[in-house]
Structure formats: C-alpha cells, structure tokens
Motif scaffolding. Structure first.
Motif, mmCIF file in Angstrom:
data_model
loop_
_atom_site.group_PDB
_atom_site.id
_atom_site.type_symbol
_atom_site.label_atom_id
_atom_site.label_comp_id
_atom_site.label_asym_id
_atom_site.label_seq_id
_atom_site.Cartn_x
_atom_site.Cartn_y
_atom_site.Cartn_z
ATOM 1 N N PHE A 54 -17.118 19.489 52.182
ATOM 2 C CA PHE A 54 -18.141 20.389 52.722
ATOM 3 C C PHE A 54 -19.337 19.625 53.288
ATOM 4 N N ASP A 55 -19.501 18.373 52.883
ATOM 5 C CA ASP A 55 -20.684 17.627 53.260
ATOM 6 C C ASP A 55 -20.686 17.342 54.764
ATOM 7 N N HIS A 56 -21.742 17.733 55.416
ATOM 8 C CA HIS A 56 -21.890 17.597 56.868
ATOM 9 C C HIS A 56 -20.753 18.272 57.627
ATOM 10 N N ALA A 57 -20.284 19.379 57.088
ATOM 11 C CA ALA A 57 -19.269 20.204 57.740
ATOM 12 C C ALA A 57 -19.885 21.572 58.026
ATOM 13 N N LEU A 58 -19.239 22.303 58.918
ATOM 14 C CA LEU A 58 -19.701 23.632 59.300
ATOM 15 C C LEU A 58 -18.642 24.647 58.908
ATOM 16 N N CYS A 59 -19.019 25.631 58.114
ATOM 17 C CA CYS A 59 -18.117 26.686 57.673
ATOM 18 C C CYS A 59 -18.185 27.827 58.689
ATOM 19 N N VAL A 60 -16.992 28.254 59.164
ATOM 20 C CA VAL A 60 -16.933 29.213 60.262
ATOM 21 C C VAL A 60 -15.853 30.260 59.994
ATOM 22 N N ASN A 61 -16.145 31.501 60.321
ATOM 23 C CA ASN A 61 -15.195 32.607 60.269
ATOM 24 C C ASN A 61 -14.124 32.371 61.337
ATOM 25 N N THR A 62 -12.849 32.453 60.962
ATOM 26 C CA THR A 62 -11.765 32.239 61.925
ATOM 27 C C THR A 62 -11.750 33.300 63.021
ATOM 28 N N LYS A 63 -12.411 34.419 62.793
ATOM 29 C CA LYS A 63 -12.493 35.470 63.816
ATOM 30 C C LYS A 63 -13.627 35.223 64.815
ATOM 31 N N ASP A 64 -14.462 34.221 64.564
ATOM 32 C CA ASP A 64 -15.553 33.919 65.491
ATOM 33 C C ASP A 64 -14.963 33.483 66.831
ATOM 34 N N LYS A 65 -15.545 33.956 67.912
ATOM 35 C CA LYS A 65 -14.999 33.679 69.248
ATOM 36 C C LYS A 65 -14.977 32.184 69.585
ATOM 37 N N ASN A 66 -15.791 31.380 68.928
ATOM 38 C CA ASN A 66 -15.844 29.946 69.199
ATOM 39 C C ASN A 66 -15.082 29.097 68.176
ATOM 40 N N PHE A 67 -14.429 29.732 67.217
ATOM 41 C CA PHE A 67 -13.784 28.977 66.142
ATOM 42 C C PHE A 67 -12.779 27.954 66.674
ATOM 43 N N LYS A 68 -11.861 28.374 67.535
ATOM 44 C CA LYS A 68 -10.802 27.473 68.004
ATOM 45 C C LYS A 68 -11.375 26.282 68.774
ATOM 46 N N LYS A 69 -12.367 26.529 69.602
ATOM 47 C CA LYS A 69 -13.000 25.438 70.350
ATOM 48 C C LYS A 69 -13.683 24.465 69.396
ATOM 49 N N MET A 70 -14.375 25.000 68.405
ATOM 50 C CA MET A 70 -15.086 24.158 67.454
ATOM 51 C C MET A 70 -14.104 23.333 66.629
#
Length: 151
Positions: free
Chosen positions: A66-82
C-alpha cells in the motif's frame, strides 16, 4: 477478560473516491496508521499474546504494497489507464470505492488469512498460537479520523 495487544504500522498511501461529490474524487494521499488488535485468553510460553515481530513478519509485505500506492475503484473510468501506466502501484478495489471503511475491512480479511498461515508455520521464528485472534483493524486516515472493522 482476554489479553490484548495492538501493533501499528505507518504507510503513505493514496486513494480516490469516484462516488464522492467533492475533492475526494480526485487522487489524494494520506499518512495512514494501521492498527491491529489481537487477543488471547492465555499468554504463550514467553508470557505474550504473541511477539510483535511475528506481526511484522506476517503482515509487513502486504502493508508495504500500500505504501506510495493509489487505491482505486475498478469501476472508475480511469482505472484501466492508471493500472496500465502504474502497474502494482494501483491497487484495485473491485467495484467499490476504497474508503477508509472499505480499506479497514479489506486489510482485516487479508490479515486474518496471513496470520492463520503464519500460525500454521511451525518453523516460524516467532510463533503464534492457535488461540490468538485478530479482533479489529483500525485505519487512521488523518490524525483525527479513523475507520475500523471488528469481528
């Protein structure tokens, strides 16, 4: 009353809450403290619930992810790009926003599995007896705000 211990870990992690109506929908970070509370009805042969080093051995690598990572909802429109751009530094939360409450629950479930696996390792330098039970995980988002999952 059973004996209780608490071990804390500090991580720098980010998240974005795609369902949030305000600024929290954008990537932002927190200096988080993650607390693990364990209990046992009796102390082990060393007069401990378990050695604090056992918790570091069992949970350290997972929390480090988790350190220096970003937690993101897989349904977020930018998830795949990120995820494509930043790989393992993007932690997927399956169809849910990684709120501090959700993070506490997620960390609790993974910690419970990892502690059980560690306890089953009879060669561990710092053994954990079968009677030791993880009772709660508290995740501090700021110095004045936390969420907790308890069993």
């Amino acid at each position: 009353m059973p004996y209780c211990i608490c071990k804390t870990f500090e991580i720098e992690s980010g998240h974005m809450l795609s369902k949030h109506p305000d600024l929290c929908k954008y990537p932002h970070g927190h200096s988080r403290t993650v607390e693990f509370v364990l209990e046992a009805a009796e102390l082990d042969k060393n007069e401990m619930v378990c050695d604090f080093k056992a918790l570091k051995d069992a949970l350290g690598d997972y929390l480090q992810s988790f350190d220096h990572a970003l937690c993101v909802n897989t349904k977020d429109k930018n998830f795949k790009k990120m995820k494509a751009a930043f790989g393992k530094q993007i932690i997927a939360f399956n169809q849910q926003d990684p709120t501090t409450e959700v993070m506490a629950h997620t960390i609790f479930l993974e910690a419970k599995k990892r502690l059980a696996a560690y306890a089953a390792n009879h060669r561990a330098k710092y053994p954990i007896t079968r009677q030791v039970r993880l009772t709660r995980v508290r995740v501090w988002e700021t110095s004045s705000s936390w969420a907790e999952f308890a069993e």
